[in-house]
Design an enzyme around this catalytic site. Structure first.
Site, PDB file in Angstrom:
ATOM      1  N   PRO A  21       0.862  -1.176   0.000  1.00 53.96           N
ATOM      2  CA  PRO A  21       0.000   0.000   0.000  1.00 53.96           C
ATOM      3  C   PRO A  21       0.902   1.231   0.000  1.00 53.96           C
ATOM      4  O   PRO A  21       1.806   1.332   0.832  1.00 53.96           O
ATOM      5  CB  PRO A  21      -0.770  -0.115   1.326  1.00 53.96           C
ATOM      6  CG  PRO A  21      -0.159  -1.208   2.103  1.00 53.96           C
ATOM      7  CD  PRO A  21       0.859  -1.907   1.280  1.00 53.96           C
ATOM      8  N   ALA A  23       0.440   5.345  -0.138  1.00 52.10           N
ATOM      9  CA  ALA A  23      -0.475   6.487  -0.196  1.00 52.10           C
ATOM     10  C   ALA A  23      -0.073   7.417  -1.331  1.00 52.10           C
ATOM     11  O   ALA A  23       1.093   7.792  -1.458  1.00 52.10           O
ATOM     12  CB  ALA A  23      -0.455   7.230   1.138  1.00 52.10           C
ATOM     13  N   GLN A  75      -6.450  -1.734   2.476  1.00 50.98           N
ATOM     14  CA  GLN A  75      -5.836  -1.451   3.776  1.00 50.98           C
ATOM     15  C   GLN A  75      -6.573  -0.328   4.492  1.00 50.98           C
ATOM     16  O   GLN A  75      -6.842   0.720   3.902  1.00 50.98           O
ATOM     17  CB  GLN A  75      -4.373  -1.043   3.617  1.00 50.98           C
ATOM     18  CG  GLN A  75      -3.688  -1.005   4.979  1.00 50.98           C
ATOM     19  CD  GLN A  75      -2.314  -0.364   4.969  1.00 50.98           C
ATOM     20  OE1 GLN A  75      -2.163   0.776   4.546  1.00 50.98           O
ATOM     21  NE2 GLN A  75      -1.318  -1.083   5.460  1.00 50.98           N
ATOM     22  N   CYS A 105       2.204   3.050   9.772  1.00 50.54           N
ATOM     23  CA  CYS A 105       2.407   4.387   9.195  1.00 50.54           C
ATOM     24  C   CYS A 105       3.001   5.332  10.248  1.00 50.54           C
ATOM     25  O   CYS A 105       2.434   5.505  11.327  1.00 50.54           O
ATOM     26  CB  CYS A 105       1.086   4.954   8.657  1.00 50.54           C
ATOM     27  SG  CYS A 105       1.353   6.570   7.909  1.00 50.54           S
ATOM     28  N   LYS A 144      -0.058  -5.107   8.863  1.00 50.02           N
ATOM     29  CA  LYS A 144       1.260  -4.632   8.426  1.00 50.02           C
ATOM     30  C   LYS A 144       1.853  -3.811   9.558  1.00 50.02           C
ATOM     31  O   LYS A 144       1.236  -2.839  10.017  1.00 50.02           O
ATOM     32  CB  LYS A 144       1.097  -3.797   7.149  1.00 50.02           C
ATOM     33  CG  LYS A 144       2.405  -3.283   6.575  1.00 50.02           C
ATOM     34  CD  LYS A 144       2.194  -2.835   5.132  1.00 50.02           C
ATOM     35  CE  LYS A 144       3.421  -2.225   4.501  1.00 50.02           C
ATOM     36  NZ  LYS A 144       3.728  -0.884   4.951  1.00 50.02           N
ATOM     37  N   ASN A 205       9.425  -6.765   4.287  1.00 50.24           N
ATOM     38  CA  ASN A 205       9.338  -5.476   3.596  1.00 50.24           C
ATOM     39  C   ASN A 205      10.459  -4.580   4.134  1.00 50.24           C
ATOM     40  O   ASN A 205      10.768  -4.622   5.313  1.00 50.24           O
ATOM     41  CB  ASN A 205       7.945  -4.879   3.887  1.00 50.24           C
ATOM     42  CG  ASN A 205       7.798  -3.426   3.459  1.00 50.24           C
ATOM     43  OD1 ASN A 205       7.448  -2.566   4.267  1.00 50.24           O
ATOM     44  ND2 ASN A 205       8.057  -3.143   2.204  1.00 50.24           N
ATOM     45  N   GLY A 206      11.032  -3.807   3.235  1.00 48.67           N
ATOM     46  CA  GLY A 206      12.041  -2.840   3.660  1.00 48.67           C
ATOM     47  C   GLY A 206      13.319  -2.953   2.869  1.00 48.67           C
ATOM     48  O   GLY A 206      14.008  -3.976   2.909  1.00 48.67           O
ATOM     49  N   ASP A 207      13.579  -1.899   2.068  1.00 54.73           N
ATOM     50  CA  ASP A 207      14.868  -1.756   1.379  1.00 54.73           C
ATOM     51  C   ASP A 207      15.084  -2.761   0.250  1.00 54.73           C
ATOM     52  O   ASP A 207      16.231  -3.160  -0.003  1.00 54.73           O
ATOM     53  CB  ASP A 207      16.046  -1.832   2.367  1.00 54.73           C
ATOM     54  CG  ASP A 207      16.017  -0.713   3.399  1.00 54.73           C
ATOM     55  OD1 ASP A 207      15.173   0.191   3.263  1.00 54.73           O
ATOM     56  OD2 ASP A 207      16.823  -0.755   4.339  1.00 54.73           O
ATOM     57  N   ARG A 230       9.124   1.625  -1.923  1.00 56.29           N
ATOM     58  CA  ARG A 230       9.819   2.732  -2.595  1.00 56.29           C
ATOM     59  C   ARG A 230      10.532   2.261  -3.851  1.00 56.29           C
ATOM     60  O   ARG A 230      10.692   3.022  -4.799  1.00 56.29           O
ATOM     61  CB  ARG A 230      10.819   3.380  -1.633  1.00 56.29           C
ATOM     62  CG  ARG A 230      10.155   4.213  -0.549  1.00 56.29           C
ATOM     63  CD  ARG A 230      11.163   4.614   0.505  1.00 56.29           C
ATOM     64  NE  ARG A 230      11.748   3.446   1.136  1.00 56.29           N
ATOM     65  CZ  ARG A 230      12.873   3.449   1.851  1.00 56.29           C
ATOM     66  NH1 ARG A 230      13.532   4.569   2.031  1.00 56.29           N
ATOM     67  NH2 ARG A 230      13.323   2.331   2.406  1.00 56.29           N
TER      68      ARG A 230
HETATM   69  C1  LIG Z   1       5.022   7.444  -0.533  1.00 50.44           C
HETATM   70  C2  LIG Z   1       4.775   6.331   0.438  1.00 50.44           C
HETATM   71  C3  LIG Z   1       3.480   6.002   0.798  1.00 50.44           C
HETATM   72  C4  LIG Z   1       3.233   4.966   1.702  1.00 50.44           C
HETATM   73  N1  LIG Z   1       1.944   4.642   2.011  1.00 50.44           N
HETATM   74  C5  LIG Z   1       1.691   3.578   2.820  1.00 50.44           C
HETATM   75  C6  LIG Z   1       0.359   3.159   3.075  1.00 50.44           C
HETATM   76  O1  LIG Z   1      -0.627   3.725   2.590  1.00 50.44           O
HETATM   77  N2  LIG Z   1       0.202   2.076   3.903  1.00 50.44           N
HETATM   78  C7  LIG Z   1       1.262   1.398   4.450  1.00 50.44           C
HETATM   79  O2  LIG Z   1       1.071   0.418   5.162  1.00 50.44           O
HETATM   80  N3  LIG Z   1       2.516   1.771   4.207  1.00 50.44           N
HETATM   81  C8  LIG Z   1       2.758   2.825   3.392  1.00 50.44           C
HETATM   82  N4  LIG Z   1       4.043   3.173   3.107  1.00 50.44           N
HETATM   83  C9  LIG Z   1       5.153   2.336   3.632  1.00 50.44           C
HETATM   84  C10 LIG Z   1       5.513   1.240   2.621  1.00 50.44           C
HETATM   85  O3  LIG Z   1       4.415   0.409   2.337  1.00 50.44           O
HETATM   86  C11 LIG Z   1       6.689   0.367   3.122  1.00 50.44           C
HETATM   87  O4  LIG Z   1       6.310  -0.270   4.308  1.00 50.44           O
HETATM   88  C12 LIG Z   1       7.932   1.191   3.397  1.00 50.44           C
HETATM   89  O5  LIG Z   1       8.151   2.144   2.375  1.00 50.44           O
HETATM   90  C13 LIG Z   1       9.170   0.285   3.534  1.00 50.44           C
HETATM   91  O6  LIG Z   1       9.405  -0.431   2.353  1.00 50.44           O
HETATM   92  P1  LIG Z   1      10.530   0.046   1.281  1.00 50.44           P
HETATM   93  O7  LIG Z   1      11.828   0.159   2.034  1.00 50.44           O
HETATM   94  O8  LIG Z   1      10.542  -1.049   0.261  1.00 50.44           O
HETATM   95  O9  LIG Z   1      10.118   1.361   0.760  1.00 50.44           O
HETATM   96  C14 LIG Z   1       4.319   4.239   2.259  1.00 50.44           C
HETATM   97  C15 LIG Z   1       5.625   4.566   1.889  1.00 50.44           C
HETATM   98  C16 LIG Z   1       5.863   5.602   0.999  1.00 50.44           C
HETATM   99  C17 LIG Z   1       7.287   5.922   0.618  1.00 50.44           C
END
Ligand SMILES: Cc1cc2nc3c(=O)[nH]c(=O)nc-3n(C[C@H](O)[C@H](O)[C@H](O)COP(=O)(O)O)c2cc1C
Length: 330
Positions: A21, A23, A75, A105, A144, A205-207, A230
């Protein structure tokens, strides 16, 4: 084999690559683009339970979906089991497959509303909300989470227990605390520990920014699936790269011709969903990732950021790509 299918209750996820998810990002056209690349499941961006409870019309744009947008996770965020229940009842007859609770979040506005990662401070409430949802639906209820609210209150194993005893079917884990926001590195050792302790599937999840990152995460943590966030904003073709890496297949990134075709389709689809003005504006967020690294792209980016109509934006992209010698346009 790192690539596998997952079944949670009645929902089969053919490929263990999840679209997070996000946003402001994971709208229908964008989810469909990632599904075309092989994503196993995609989530809507988070929707406010309060918003659905009091003003469902305003929130419903986020939930626009289509028959080929499956399996789909919706979500929700919010701290109050009653609002969550009422919100769920407003959407329960829509087509979706999984309902997810956001406990991660970190954004101030969401924390102030006592939703998102705020909930990590009260695992009993997480339990109550999830229990309420599992009592309302046979669909899988997922959650999550982050590691904890702060480094002093890391409690993901306790939150796992709260989720499992409430009947949650799957847990997604981003191993940073709320107070870390996105700083430092995601602590994948914590995913390994959660996986070891968990009777339900764990999605890491993460990085993850490359296919090899996804392979490393699964190898290191034994998690059941990976969630991309991301990474897909930075590189809109990351999904196919990850799927290929998990299948141990060679991967060649798309050439300019396909990139330009995809970028134009994405723009058209956003305009169809949002109307011209908002569609063109939304498109600017995605544009950067598609053509990163190509020459003279910064002047194209400035033009895209200036134009407000579909025709002008498509024209400037075509003019830019026409300036490439045919032998480079493959
Ligand atoms: C622009 C943006 C919007 C996000 N929106 C949500 C969201 O709506 N719900 C959620 O659970 N996490 C949201 N996240 C967090 C991501 O789902 C994810 O958990 C977090 O970015 C870590 O993963 P990554 O390192 O692959 O980016 C958002 C992250 C970003 C950067």
């Amino acid at each position: 084999m790192h690539c596998k299918s997952l079944t949670v209750k009645d929902c089969t996820i053919q490929v263990n690559v999840f679209i997070a998810p996000l946003a402001g990002y994971t709208n229908l056209p964008t989810r469909l683009f990632f599904r075309d690349q092989g994503a196993g499941i995609a989530y809507t961006e988070m929707v406010s339970a309060m918003g659905l409870h009091y003003n469902p019309g305003k929130t419903s744009r986020i939930l626009v979906s289509s028959d080929n947008d499956r399996p789909l996770g919706i979500q929700m965020f919010g701290p109050d089991p009653d609002h969550i229940e009422s919100a769920f009842l407003k959407i329960h007859d829509q087509d979706f497959d999984v309902i997810d609770l956001n406990c991660g979040c970190p954004v101030r506005k969401i924390i102030k509303s006592k939703g998102g990662a705020w909930l990590l401070q009260d695992p009993d409430n997480i339990h109550n909300i999830l229990k309420r949802l599992t009592g309302l639906t046979d669909k899988p209820v997922t959650v999550k989470i982050r590691s904890g609210f702060s480094s002093d209150t890391v409690n993901y194993l306790e939150v796992l227990d709260a989720a499992v005893t409430a009947g949650a079917s799957l847990i997604t884990f981003h191993p940073r605390t709320r107070n870390q926001f996105f700083t430092g590195c995601a602590d994948w050792d914590q995913i390994a520990r959660l996986k070891e302790a968990s009777p339900i599937p764990v999605v890491g999840n993460g990085d993850i920014f490359t296919g090899e990152d996804a392979v490393r995460m699964i190898t290191h943590t034994k998690c059941d699936g990976v969630m991309l966030a991301r990474g897909v904003i930075e590189n809109p073709f990351l999904v196919e790269e990850v799927v290929a890496a998990l299948q141990r297949e060679e991967y060649t990134p798309p050439g300019l011709k396909r990139r330009v075709a995809c970028v134009c389709n994405h723009l058209n689809d956003l305009v169809e969903l949002y109307g011209e003005k908002r569609g063109v504006l939304e498109f600017r967020k995605y544009f950067r990732g598609y053509l990163k690294g190509y020459k003279n792209v910064s002047s194209l980016r400035s033009a895209v950021n200036r134009f407000e109509t579909l025709d002008e934006t498509l024209r400037v992209i075509r003019e830019w790509s026409d300036s490439y010698p045919p032998e480079d346009f493959t």
